[in-house]
Design an enzyme around this catalytic site. Structure first.
Site, PDB file in Angstrom:
ATOM      1  N   LYS A  65     -22.283  28.630   1.470  1.00 45.17           N
ATOM      2  CA  LYS A  65     -21.052  29.313   1.898  1.00 45.17           C
ATOM      3  C   LYS A  65     -21.015  29.581   3.409  1.00 45.17           C
ATOM      4  O   LYS A  65     -19.957  29.520   4.025  1.00 45.17           O
ATOM      5  CB  LYS A  65     -20.870  30.622   1.125  1.00 45.17           C
ATOM      6  CG  LYS A  65     -20.496  30.385  -0.343  1.00 45.17           C
ATOM      7  CD  LYS A  65     -20.287  31.682  -1.089  1.00 45.17           C
ATOM      8  CE  LYS A  65     -20.118  31.415  -2.572  1.00 45.17           C
ATOM      9  NZ  LYS A  65     -19.917  32.635  -3.365  1.00 45.17           N
ATOM     10  N   ASP A 101     -13.815  35.377  -2.958  1.00 48.21           N
ATOM     11  CA  ASP A 101     -14.736  36.194  -3.767  1.00 48.21           C
ATOM     12  C   ASP A 101     -14.285  37.656  -3.832  1.00 48.21           C
ATOM     13  O   ASP A 101     -14.342  38.291  -4.888  1.00 48.21           O
ATOM     14  CB  ASP A 101     -16.161  36.144  -3.189  1.00 48.21           C
ATOM     15  CG  ASP A 101     -16.899  34.872  -3.580  1.00 48.21           C
ATOM     16  OD1 ASP A 101     -16.493  34.219  -4.563  1.00 48.21           O
ATOM     17  OD2 ASP A 101     -17.880  34.535  -2.896  1.00 48.21           O
ATOM     18  N   ALA A 130     -22.542  36.956  -0.943  1.00 44.32           N
ATOM     19  CA  ALA A 130     -21.623  37.564  -1.905  1.00 44.32           C
ATOM     20  C   ALA A 130     -21.214  38.962  -1.434  1.00 44.32           C
ATOM     21  O   ALA A 130     -20.030  39.314  -1.473  1.00 44.32           O
ATOM     22  CB  ALA A 130     -22.280  37.634  -3.279  1.00 44.32           C
TER      23      ALA A 130
HETATM   24  P1  NAP Z   1     -27.789  35.336  -1.027  1.00 51.08           P
HETATM   25  O1  NAP Z   1     -26.904  35.149   0.151  1.00 51.08           O
HETATM   26  O2  NAP Z   1     -28.971  34.465  -1.205  1.00 51.08           O
HETATM   27  O3  NAP Z   1     -28.275  36.886  -0.987  1.00 51.08           O
HETATM   28  C1  NAP Z   1     -29.219  37.335  -1.897  1.00 51.08           C
HETATM   29  C2  NAP Z   1     -29.300  38.873  -1.833  1.00 51.08           C
HETATM   30  O4  NAP Z   1     -30.188  39.289  -2.887  1.00 51.08           O
HETATM   31  C3  NAP Z   1     -29.874  39.418  -0.536  1.00 51.08           C
HETATM   32  O5  NAP Z   1     -29.241  40.637  -0.207  1.00 51.08           O
HETATM   33  C4  NAP Z   1     -31.352  39.671  -0.907  1.00 51.08           C
HETATM   34  O6  NAP Z   1     -31.971  40.707  -0.178  1.00 51.08           O
HETATM   35  C5  NAP Z   1     -31.202  40.120  -2.335  1.00 51.08           C
HETATM   36  N1  NAP Z   1     -32.436  39.951  -3.107  1.00 51.08           N
HETATM   37  C6  NAP Z   1     -33.004  38.788  -3.521  1.00 51.08           C
HETATM   38  N2  NAP Z   1     -34.121  39.040  -4.241  1.00 51.08           N
HETATM   39  C7  NAP Z   1     -34.268  40.398  -4.273  1.00 51.08           C
HETATM   40  C8  NAP Z   1     -35.214  41.287  -4.854  1.00 51.08           C
HETATM   41  N3  NAP Z   1     -36.265  40.825  -5.561  1.00 51.08           N
HETATM   42  N4  NAP Z   1     -35.038  42.622  -4.704  1.00 51.08           N
HETATM   43  C9  NAP Z   1     -33.973  43.110  -4.002  1.00 51.08           C
HETATM   44  N5  NAP Z   1     -33.023  42.310  -3.422  1.00 51.08           N
HETATM   45  C10 NAP Z   1     -33.179  40.980  -3.556  1.00 51.08           C
HETATM   46  O7  NAP Z   1     -26.960  35.200  -2.396  1.00 51.08           O
HETATM   47  P2  NAP Z   1     -25.402  35.499  -2.602  1.00 51.08           P
HETATM   48  O8  NAP Z   1     -24.583  34.301  -2.275  1.00 51.08           O
HETATM   49  O9  NAP Z   1     -25.093  36.774  -1.891  1.00 51.08           O
HETATM   50  O10 NAP Z   1     -25.310  35.672  -4.204  1.00 51.08           O
HETATM   51  C11 NAP Z   1     -25.845  36.832  -4.848  1.00 51.08           C
HETATM   52  C12 NAP Z   1     -25.529  36.767  -6.337  1.00 51.08           C
HETATM   53  O11 NAP Z   1     -24.124  36.889  -6.576  1.00 51.08           O
HETATM   54  C13 NAP Z   1     -25.961  35.451  -7.006  1.00 51.08           C
HETATM   55  O12 NAP Z   1     -26.572  35.782  -8.226  1.00 51.08           O
HETATM   56  C14 NAP Z   1     -24.649  34.720  -7.239  1.00 51.08           C
HETATM   57  O13 NAP Z   1     -24.707  33.852  -8.351  1.00 51.08           O
HETATM   58  C15 NAP Z   1     -23.702  35.887  -7.496  1.00 51.08           C
HETATM   59  N6  NAP Z   1     -22.277  35.574  -7.230  1.00 51.08           N
HETATM   60  C16 NAP Z   1     -21.396  35.629  -8.278  1.00 51.08           C
HETATM   61  C17 NAP Z   1     -20.040  35.363  -8.054  1.00 51.08           C
HETATM   62  C18 NAP Z   1     -19.066  35.440  -9.203  1.00 51.08           C
HETATM   63  O14 NAP Z   1     -17.956  34.909  -9.072  1.00 51.08           O
HETATM   64  N7  NAP Z   1     -19.395  36.115 -10.289  1.00 51.08           N
HETATM   65  C19 NAP Z   1     -19.587  35.011  -6.772  1.00 51.08           C
HETATM   66  C20 NAP Z   1     -20.516  34.983  -5.735  1.00 51.08           C
HETATM   67  C21 NAP Z   1     -21.867  35.256  -5.979  1.00 51.08           C
HETATM   68  P3  NAP Z   1     -32.762  40.422   1.222  1.00 51.08           P
HETATM   69  O15 NAP Z   1     -31.690  40.200   2.257  1.00 51.08           O
HETATM   70  O16 NAP Z   1     -33.529  41.663   1.458  1.00 51.08           O
HETATM   71  O17 NAP Z   1     -33.597  39.196   0.988  1.00 51.08           O
END
Ligand code: NAP
Length: 270
Positions: A65, A101, A130
């Site tokens: 993204k 989103d 996200a």
């Molecule tokens: P991303 O950019 O990779 O960000 C991941 C986030 O998760 C970061 O804030 C990271 O923290 C945190 N994290 C990862 N492992 C962790 C742990 N063990 N403990 C605490 N925090 C942790 O991913 P994203 O694009 O934001 O997506 C996040 C989620 O939202 C995914 O599961 C995705 O599938 C979902 N999503 C769903 C929709 C929908 O339409 N339903 C739309 C968009 C996204 P750090 O920065 O500290 O590493």
């Protein structure tokens, strides 16, 4: 047939081709929509090839993204604020990007789950793509206070700083250890922990009475939802956000707003 796609890695699991096929059938649009897996180092190459072969638009999912935002010659304001693009319009002179989103989450909360955001206190867990996409729209929908909590507090602070002045909500960034003693009306899990099963340590008093716990991960019970249920909160997974963000992309491409109810019912039941 007009051609659309979702581009990600991995992407085989994506429900978007099915959702858009349902929208197209229900609204009588002549279009196809497929999943395309781009190599981790080949996002721009993959989109350009799709566009050159007549692709008119695409959704973008993990991990591209941010790259999609940089790929676009121009974007919407909401994509600029999020620094992330999940919807590409490819049939203009130059690629244009948007981020649906946030509107997807807000519509799911307010319309499908009957949760009014006005005046509410919100905890946003995570500061990745996200969280960046939904922080401003949650404030625009009337949330009074948004706390962004992240393992890497500097990232949460950067998100808050980026929105300072642009959001009507009072914003604060913090780490998980600083959460005790605060009860929130809405807690949104925008981290990817739902996929791995580990959960940061959360205080028992995280939820105000009547609170909603929302996990952006969809189609499975997560450690976060189990924790919220045990704490007495109402829970919802991210199926509705997925369907509503897709409907907004569909509207951007086709100028027709599909009815999301049938698709959402089928997805939640399925
Ligand atoms: P991303 O950019 O990779 O960000 C991941 C986030 O998760 C970061 O804030 C990271 O923290 C945190 N994290 C990862 N492992 C962790 C742990 N063990 N403990 C605490 N925090 C942790 O991913 P994203 O694009 O934001 O997506 C996040 C989620 O939202 C995914 O599961 C995705 O599938 C979902 N999503 C769903 C929709 C929908 O339409 N339903 C739309 C968009 C996204 P750090 O920065 O500290 O590493």
């Amino acid at each position: 047939m007009d051609r659309y796609a979702v581009i990600g890695n991995p992407v085989a699991h994506s429900k978007s081709p099915w959702i858009h096929a349902e929208f197209a059938r229900a609204t009588g649009q002549a279009m196809t929509y497929v999943a395309i897996e781009a190599p981790r180092d080949g996002f721009a190459r993959t989109v350009s090839a799709f566009r050159a072969s007549g692709g008119r638009g695409a959704n973008v999912t993990l991990p591209f993204k941010g790259e999609a935002f940089r790929y676009c010659a121009a974007t919407s304001e909401r994509a600029r604020l999020a620094q992330a693009v999940n919807t590409l319009v490819l049939d203009r002179d130059e690629p244009w990007g948007d981020n649906t989103d946030g509107v997807g989450l807000v519509r799911d909360l307010e319309q499908n789950l009957a949760f009014a955001l006005r005046g509410r206190s919100v905890l946003l867990m995570g500061a990745g793509g996200a969280a960046q996409g939904v922080a401003k729209p949650l404030g625009d929908a009337g949330a009074a206070r948004i706390v962004v909590v992240n393992r890497d507090v500097a990232k949460a602070q950067a998100l808050v700083d980026h929105l300072a002045g642009a959001s009507g909500a009072a914003l604060r960034a913090c780490g998980y250890a600083e959460l005790a003693g605060e009860g929130f009306d809405l807690v949104v899990n925008a981290t990817s922990v739902g996929l791995s099963g580990e959960l940061p340590v959360l205080p028992k008093d995280l939820f105000a009475p009547g609170a909603l716990a929302y996990d952006m991960v969809y189609g499975r019970d997560t450690a976060f939802l189990a924790f919220a249920r045990a704490a007495g909160a109402r829970t919802a997974d991210g199926s509705g956000m997925l369907v509503e963000q897709a409907a907004e992309s569909f509207f951007i491409w086709r100028g027709v707003r599909p009815d999301t109810r049938a698709v959402l019912t089928a997805l939640r039941v399925g």
